[in-house]
Design an enzyme around this catalytic site. Sequence first.
Site: not given
Ligand SMILES: Nc1ncnc2c1ncn2[C@@H]1O[C@H](COP(=O)(O)OP(=O)(O)OP(=O)(O)O)[C@@H](O)[C@H]1O
Length: 328
Positions: A36, A52, A102, A116, A223, A257
């Site tokens: 613990s 979200n 989680f 989880f 993305t 999200d």
């Molecule tokens: N460091 C950053 N600076 C600016 N914009 C960002 C950054 N990180 C993410 N974004 C924005 O957020 C969008 C989604 O990011 P990403 O592709 O990392 O999503 P993800 O991998 O699905 O993230 P998660 O699952 O952790 O929420 C990107 O298209 C971009 O517009």
Amino acid sequence: MSLLIAGSIATDHLMTFPGKFSDSLVVDQLDKLSVSFLVEDLEVRRGGCAANISFGLGNLGLRPILVGAVGEDFADYRAWLERHNVDCDSVHVSETRHTARFVCTNDAAHAQIASFYAGAMSESREIELKPIVDRVGGPDYVLIGPDDPEGMLRHTDECRSRGYRFVADPSQQLAFGEGPLIRQLIDGAHILFSNEYEASLITQKTGWSTEEVLDRVGTWVVTLGAAGVRIERKGEETITVAAVPDVQAVEPTGVGDAFRAGFLAALTWDLDLTRAAQLGCLLAVHVVEQVGTQEYTLGRAAFLQRLEDTYGAEAVKDIEPHLVTIRG
Ligand SMILES: Nc1ncnc2c1ncn2[C@@H]1O[C@H](COP(=O)(O)OP(=O)(O)OP(=O)(O)O)[C@@H](O)[C@H]1O
Ligand SMILES: [Mg+2]
């Protein structure tokens, strides 16, 4: 018209142990393990992909319908979401299980012990969309985010058979699901969302090439983190939108999200894919700059200024009239 957002609803319970777990582990006694740790703090964060995304849409002034399964312990979280304009009336409340959770403890050496509990989430397979649509009106889109896989399949099948436009957002389920499941989750989607890593999981696991995926989904939105976003459609030129620059990145959880919320809000307002990606990117940076996925607030002046600085006055002209609820 309505916007149904189906997927996980969960909380994260995060603790920090100031010492090192390894100091308490006796290697040759591991079969009698019982330890613990006295932790320093407990942080409870609201999360779950559907919650979200709904939070983001609510902040932009829409009224998304949250679809998912929770436990009796959802009351506080429900009140929070409702205060942010999320319709929670169709959330299924389990009689026997708690809301997904989680639970994670980190130590001073960044070692982690986590669990989880899916809990009530497994009951999302009991949710039928039709009664929800009867209550709120025909959907513009039904987004199907990561959830109990049986539930995701059921929602996707129901969308296909009833002709609801659906948005496939399987994200973390792609790591666990096999090809046949993934094919069923994305075939016929109006929009498919993924990040770049998930995009390669999709082609690998389904055995479909990018072209073959594009034969089956209307639009594939990929993305690219700080590199922005790429939008592909069959027979159309690829659209790329840069991310917002000069971001004070604090913690990225939930960024995808928020992007989805901005993107869908813009489509609901009949803006084009470029504007949708721009609004998605702008909302996303609000999450990266905060600890927690639902801790940002939008201020009108700053929001519009950043929109203009990044994407120009034309973007402001198109988007501003829709931001009726954002003040300050
Ligand atoms: N460091 C950053 N600076 C600016 N914009 C960002 C950054 N990180 C993410 N974004 C924005 O957020 C969008 C989604 O990011 P990403 O592709 O990392 O999503 P993800 O991998 O699905 O993230 P998660 O699952 O952790 O929420 C990107 O298209 C971009 O517009
Ligand atoms: Mg993601």
